[in-house]
Structure formats: structure tokens, C-alpha cells
Enzyme design. Sequence first.
Site, short mmCIF file in Angstrom:
data_model
loop_
_atom_site.label_atom_id
_atom_site.label_comp_id
_atom_site.label_asym_id
_atom_site.label_seq_id
_atom_site.Cartn_x
_atom_site.Cartn_y
_atom_site.Cartn_z
N ASN A 136 -3.03 1.67 0.06
CA ASN A 136 -4.28 1.96 0.24
C ASN A 136 -5.28 0.86 0.72
OD1 ASN A 136 -3.77 0.79 -2.21
ND2 ASN A 136 -4.33 2.90 -3.49
N HIS A 138 -5.53 -1.67 -1.60
CA HIS A 138 -6.08 -2.34 -3.11
C HIS A 138 -5.01 -4.02 -2.67
CE1 HIS A 138 -1.70 -0.91 -5.11
NE2 HIS A 138 -1.35 -2.16 -4.73
N GLU A 143 -7.30 -0.87 -7.37
CA GLU A 143 -7.55 0.27 -6.29
C GLU A 143 -8.98 0.70 -5.54
OE1 GLU A 143 -4.64 1.14 -6.32
OE2 GLU A 143 -3.29 1.10 -7.82
C1 GLP Z 1 1.99 -4.33 -5.91
C2 GLP Z 1 0.82 -5.75 -6.20
C3 GLP Z 1 0.07 -5.77 -5.00
C4 GLP Z 1 0.71 -6.57 -3.59
C5 GLP Z 1 1.31 -4.51 -3.61
C6 GLP Z 1 1.83 -4.46 -2.19
O1 GLP Z 1 0.99 -3.16 -6.43
N1 GLP Z 1 0.24 -5.34 -7.21
O2 GLP Z 1 -0.74 -7.28 -5.83
O3 GLP Z 1 -0.19 -6.85 -2.85
O4 GLP Z 1 2.02 -4.47 -4.32
O5 GLP Z 1 3.39 -4.89 -2.04
P1 GLP Z 1 4.35 -4.84 -0.86
O6 GLP Z 1 4.11 -6.32 -0.34
O7 GLP Z 1 5.94 -4.67 -1.40
O8 GLP Z 1 4.07 -4.29 0.27
#
Ligand code: GLP
Length: 243
Positions: A136, A138, A143
Amino acid sequence: MKIIRTKDYEDMSRKAAGVIAAQVVLKPDSILGLATGSTPIGAYKQLIAWGRAGDLDFSEIRTFNLDEYRGLTRDNDQSYFYFMRHNFMDGAGIPVERTDIPDGSEPDAERECARYDAAIRAAGGIDLQLLGMGHNGHIGFNEPADEFPKGTHCVDLTASTIEANKRFFASEADVPRQAYTMGIQTIMSARKVLVAVSGEDKADIVYKAFFGPVTPLVPASILQMHPDVIVVADEAALSRCKL
Ligand code: GLP
């Protein structure tokens, strides 16, 4: 904003690690802002390998992590503290004293967030902030919202983030509902930002974040306003962008 297109996840990991390595070589006592999630794991592995080969020296760096689940203690294997020790710090030989991460076991959110911002300021600010990106948009745990949050703060995780992160927990009910995270202002204050993104499932959000309007509804879109951002993304993640 500079976008580096890579073939696949492996290539993305090596190139993202290369940007971090360049930072550490040029300024051995760099303050690094680090991230969790599955995206940076390959880059951390590469950095550890260069460190072990004697090509990189992490002895003078200090690190601050983006975020931590509220309510998890450091020895919980789902905590981001644990993740960082396991995926990077132990392998790179970085002692706990040179690392900081919001303390999820501190119940007083205001106190812990104020401590964290003060610690970053006292260290002189972050030289290079590594970021992944949620589906989304973030960054950290900032968020989508009506406005960009400023300093480190406590957030309620959205249903989509809980859903995305449940793969690391025994069940969805075990995913913490809140987290402490650096705010957008904290992230934007870093002197350089490195965003790592991989995979087709991120293609829509990559397009919206870097080519769409700057809006708190897509938190990563604020990075368009940062003077020194490098995005390292693989072909799949860039598949909606005409570059
Ligand atoms: C979590 C972390 C973020 C990260 C996101 C994406 O929510 N708080 O910092 O960027 O996951 O994760 P992934 O790299 O597993 O897609």
C-alpha cells in the site's frame, strides 16, 4: 530520483548492497538507517560476504532501524530486533551498542518515540536510509493517512499490512496490531535514501509512488521530494513504468 533497473532479485540485492558499501567505504563512521522485510535480506547477505572477505569494514558504523512491533520483546523471534541480529548484525559483527531500534517492550509510546528521535539527532542524523515498500506504499510502518506523520510515533497497522506480515507468524491473531516507526519527517531528514523493491506484486505501487501524485495516501510518494534518492528495482517491479 535515480532509478537503477536490475534483472531480478539477486541483481537488485547486489546493486543495493553496492550503494550501501560505497557509503561505508567513503564514510566508515556512517550512520545507517536500516529496514526489515524480505526485500533487503539478499543485500544484507551480500554485505556480510564482503565484510567476511575483508572488502568492507563495519567497525565504525552505527545503525538505526525504521520500526519495531509494539509489545514484542527483543528475544521474540518475530521482533525486528531479532530479525536484524539474525539477518545482518551478527554476520557483519556489529555489536548491540552500535545499533538502535525502537524498543517494542516499552509501553510508554510517547517516551520511547521521543527517546528514539533524540538518539538519531544526537548521532548527527542518518547518512543513508535503506527502505523497502509495502503493497500500500507504506515505508517503515507509515501507513496511508490523511497527512504525513512527522517524527517517530506509534501506529495502528492496517488490515492489509497485518495480512501481508502474517506469513512470519503462527497465525494472523499473533501479528501485533501496533508498531513504533520513524515518521516521514525522520525518513526525509536522512541525507540519502535507498529504496529496494522487487517483484511483480509491487509493480502497481512502484508506479503510483514514483510516477503518481505526492500524497499521504501513498506514503512512499513523498520520496519524490527528497533531493537524493536511489531506487534499485528489478524488471518485474518496474514493469508498469515506462523507463
Ligand atoms: C514491513 C516493514 C517495512 C517493509 C515492508 C515490506 O511492513 N515494516 O519496512 O518495507 O514490510 O516488506 P517486504 O520487503 O517483505 O515486501
